[in-house]
Design an enzyme around this catalytic site. Sequence first.
Site, short mmCIF file in Angstrom:
data_model
loop_
_atom_site.label_atom_id
_atom_site.label_comp_id
_atom_site.label_asym_id
_atom_site.label_seq_id
_atom_site.Cartn_x
_atom_site.Cartn_y
_atom_site.Cartn_z
CE LYS A 15 1.78 -5.26 6.42
NZ LYS A 15 1.29 -5.03 7.67
NE ARG A 26 -0.41 1.64 6.88
CZ ARG A 26 0.95 1.32 6.33
NH1 ARG A 26 0.87 0.12 5.89
NH2 ARG A 26 1.67 2.01 6.32
#
Length: 283
Positions: A228, A262
């Site tokens: 991210k 995740r």
Amino acid sequence: MIDSLSPSRLVCGGRVLDLSRPHVMGILNVTPDSFSDGGRFADRDAALRHAEAMAAAGATLIDVGGESTRPGARAVSPTEELERVAPIVEVVARELDVVVSVDTSTPAVIRECARLGAGLINDVRSLQRDGALDAAAATGLPVCLMHMRGEPGDMQVDPRYEDVTAEVCSFLEQRMAACVGVGIPHERIVLDPGFGFAKTLNHNLVLFRHLEALHRLGRPLLVGVSRKSMVGAVLGRPVDERLYGSLALAALAVSKGARIVRVHDVAETVDVVRMIAAVQTAE
Ligand code: PT1
């Protein structure tokens, strides 16, 4: 109920996750460009092979998503989403010994994927869409409730918090209460602070630093930080050079008690998680 006496077990349809140890959830995106179609055999085959590789590398959950929810992503229609996701959920659940998680906010997708063998509903909108709570309740599956404000298209426009950790906790508490209200018991809920969703870099870092505060809510935590922009912003790295930063955050999340991470890079993360688990369980 055996469920409530055993808080470390999550019953995911036909499979059970032992949450006394941390797990790695592999990301399986079926959000191709408009020329591709998740229902076509070539795509289905490629998705299955990717899922198979992640399972072989130690992923115990595979998260299938047909709608991109990264900042600025555009919405897809329920029909398009269902056509992408359903065939993949079906084949992965049938062929592999993993919990298939479906990353969706759409009631029709929730219902159909549960019928096709999904074991977990992962909703970045915390079941706030019309009909989503009832659809999820009807499946009897566990749900992952995630914190976000607004929609992926606008969530990064000037997000503000007085106290990001407290506000994320209180949001998740409210969504848990809404679940309990429609018959989804606490035992079936997983919580996610929603890194990268309606948060500045500093919000993400402060929230991560105080991740332990979310344990007060009494449910297992799922953390998604893989590749991210918070990693990119701290390290000044493009998306294909964020592995080590992502592994650092996965390690930190697990050491702070997260039970599911995740990730894109399953093999690398599984080594990190297993190593930490070995230390955490040593006596
Ligand atoms: C997540 C998550 C998710 N993230 C759960 N589901 C995405 N439960 C999709 C960026 O800042 O964290 N938890 N499903 C992907 N979303 C993003 C958000 C991807 C932000 C990238 C960014 O780069």
